[in-house]
Design a protein around this motif. Structure first.
Motif, PDB file in Angstrom:
ATOM      1  N   SER A  55       2.352 -10.529  -8.350  1.00 29.56           N
ATOM      2  CA  SER A  55       3.162 -10.413  -9.568  1.00 29.56           C
ATOM      3  C   SER A  55       3.835  -9.042  -9.601  1.00 29.56           C
ATOM      4  O   SER A  55       3.386  -8.091  -8.954  1.00 29.56           O
ATOM      5  CB  SER A  55       2.297 -10.591 -10.821  1.00 29.56           C
ATOM      6  OG  SER A  55       1.483  -9.456 -11.012  1.00 29.56           O
ATOM      7  N   ILE A  56       4.877  -8.934 -10.372  1.00 33.21           N
ATOM      8  CA  ILE A  56       5.605  -7.663 -10.482  1.00 33.21           C
ATOM      9  C   ILE A  56       4.695  -6.556 -11.007  1.00 33.21           C
ATOM     10  O   ILE A  56       4.783  -5.407 -10.565  1.00 33.21           O
ATOM     11  CB  ILE A  56       6.890  -7.827 -11.338  1.00 33.21           C
ATOM     12  CG1 ILE A  56       7.768  -6.578 -11.240  1.00 33.21           C
ATOM     13  CG2 ILE A  56       6.550  -8.113 -12.777  1.00 33.21           C
ATOM     14  CD1 ILE A  56       8.463  -6.420  -9.937  1.00 33.21           C
ATOM     15  N   ASP A  57       3.798  -6.892 -11.924  1.00 29.80           N
ATOM     16  CA  ASP A  57       2.881  -5.885 -12.465  1.00 29.80           C
ATOM     17  C   ASP A  57       1.937  -5.345 -11.390  1.00 29.80           C
ATOM     18  O   ASP A  57       1.739  -4.140 -11.277  1.00 29.80           O
ATOM     19  CB  ASP A  57       2.055  -6.466 -13.622  1.00 29.80           C
ATOM     20  CG  ASP A  57       2.886  -6.743 -14.854  1.00 29.80           C
ATOM     21  OD1 ASP A  57       3.928  -6.080 -15.020  1.00 29.80           O
ATOM     22  OD2 ASP A  57       2.504  -7.625 -15.638  1.00 29.80           O
ATOM     23  N   SER A  60       4.022  -3.425  -8.614  1.00 30.46           N
ATOM     24  CA  SER A  60       4.578  -2.148  -9.093  1.00 30.46           C
ATOM     25  C   SER A  60       3.474  -1.101  -9.262  1.00 30.46           C
ATOM     26  O   SER A  60       3.680   0.074  -8.956  1.00 30.46           O
ATOM     27  CB  SER A  60       5.368  -2.332 -10.388  1.00 30.46           C
ATOM     28  OG  SER A  60       4.548  -2.833 -11.413  1.00 30.46           O
ATOM     29  N   LYS A  61       2.292  -1.501  -9.722  1.00 31.17           N
ATOM     30  CA  LYS A  61       1.176  -0.557  -9.840  1.00 31.17           C
ATOM     31  C   LYS A  61       0.744  -0.052  -8.466  1.00 31.17           C
ATOM     32  O   LYS A  61       0.447   1.139  -8.299  1.00 31.17           O
ATOM     33  CB  LYS A  61       0.009  -1.197 -10.574  1.00 31.17           C
ATOM     34  CG  LYS A  61       0.256  -1.357 -12.057  1.00 31.17           C
ATOM     35  CD  LYS A  61      -0.882  -2.082 -12.745  1.00 31.17           C
ATOM     36  CE  LYS A  61      -0.534  -2.327 -14.211  1.00 31.17           C
ATOM     37  NZ  LYS A  61      -1.550  -3.147 -14.882  1.00 31.17           N
ATOM     38  N   GLN A  62       0.700  -0.960  -7.491  1.00 33.31           N
ATOM     39  CA  GLN A  62       0.335  -0.538  -6.137  1.00 33.31           C
ATOM     40  C   GLN A  62       1.377   0.416  -5.565  1.00 33.31           C
ATOM     41  O   GLN A  62       1.037   1.409  -4.925  1.00 33.31           O
ATOM     42  CB  GLN A  62       0.192  -1.758  -5.224  1.00 33.31           C
ATOM     43  CG  GLN A  62      -1.001  -2.617  -5.538  1.00 33.31           C
ATOM     44  CD  GLN A  62      -1.051  -3.881  -4.703  1.00 33.31           C
ATOM     45  OE1 GLN A  62      -0.102  -4.246  -4.025  1.00 33.31           O
ATOM     46  NE2 GLN A  62      -2.175  -4.571  -4.766  1.00 33.31           N
ATOM     47  N   TYR A  63       2.637   0.117  -5.792  1.00 29.25           N
ATOM     48  CA  TYR A  63       3.714   0.971  -5.298  1.00 29.25           C
ATOM     49  C   TYR A  63       3.649   2.351  -5.963  1.00 29.25           C
ATOM     50  O   TYR A  63       3.762   3.378  -5.298  1.00 29.25           O
ATOM     51  CB  TYR A  63       5.065   0.303  -5.556  1.00 29.25           C
ATOM     52  CG  TYR A  63       6.231   1.081  -5.011  1.00 29.25           C
ATOM     53  CD1 TYR A  63       6.481   1.110  -3.653  1.00 29.25           C
ATOM     54  CD2 TYR A  63       7.069   1.790  -5.863  1.00 29.25           C
ATOM     55  CE1 TYR A  63       7.549   1.832  -3.141  1.00 29.25           C
ATOM     56  CE2 TYR A  63       8.136   2.509  -5.362  1.00 29.25           C
ATOM     57  CZ  TYR A  63       8.380   2.529  -4.000  1.00 29.25           C
ATOM     58  OH  TYR A  63       9.424   3.246  -3.509  1.00 29.25           O
ATOM     59  N   TYR A  64       3.455   2.359  -7.258  1.00 32.24           N
ATOM     60  CA  TYR A  64       3.363   3.624  -8.000  1.00 32.24           C
ATOM     61  C   TYR A  64       2.192   4.460  -7.480  1.00 32.24           C
ATOM     62  O   TYR A  64       2.311   5.662  -7.271  1.00 32.24           O
ATOM     63  CB  TYR A  64       3.228   3.335  -9.494  1.00 32.24           C
ATOM     64  CG  TYR A  64       3.243   4.571 -10.357  1.00 32.24           C
ATOM     65  CD1 TYR A  64       4.398   5.324 -10.493  1.00 32.24           C
ATOM     66  CD2 TYR A  64       2.103   4.976 -11.035  1.00 32.24           C
ATOM     67  CE1 TYR A  64       4.425   6.468 -11.285  1.00 32.24           C
ATOM     68  CE2 TYR A  64       2.114   6.111 -11.830  1.00 32.24           C
ATOM     69  CZ  TYR A  64       3.273   6.855 -11.954  1.00 32.24           C
ATOM     70  OH  TYR A  64       3.283   7.982 -12.729  1.00 32.24           O
ATOM     71  N   SER A  65       1.065   3.817  -7.254  1.00 33.74           N
ATOM     72  CA  SER A  65      -0.109   4.503  -6.728  1.00 33.74           C
ATOM     73  C   SER A  65       0.187   5.096  -5.350  1.00 33.74           C
ATOM     74  O   SER A  65      -0.217   6.218  -5.043  1.00 33.74           O
ATOM     75  CB  SER A  65      -1.284   3.537  -6.647  1.00 33.74           C
ATOM     76  OG  SER A  65      -2.391   4.151  -6.053  1.00 33.74           O
TER      77      SER A  65
END
Length: 74
Positions: A55-57, A60-65
């Motif tokens: 999912s986008i959530d 995106s959290k993995q990418y941000y991390s």
């Protein structure tokens, strides 16, 4: 496929992986799905479960991390 579908699909669990040129296997797997409602239900249920991993959530959290981790190294 070296990457992509085989990273997301577990063959015979949440979908089927068929080599591009294997028309006989494609027909066999598709026929199995068409003729077996329990198999369709199992495969689709597992696919929906694994869909949540992408999912986008979640992504995106993995990418941000990953970005934060990279910034901490620099």
């Amino acid at each position: 496929c070296q990457t992509g579908p085989k990273d997301i699909i577990n063959d015979d669990d949440n979908g089927f992986l068929v080599p591009l040129s294997d028309k006989k296997l494609f027909v066999k797997k598709l026929s199995s799905l068409m003729q077996n409602s329990e198999l369709r239900a199992r495969i689709s249920g597992k696919a929906l479960q694994s869909k949540s991993l992408y999912s986008i959530d979640v992504i995106s959290k993995q990418y941000y991390s990953l970005v934060l981790k990279h910034e901490a190294i620099d």
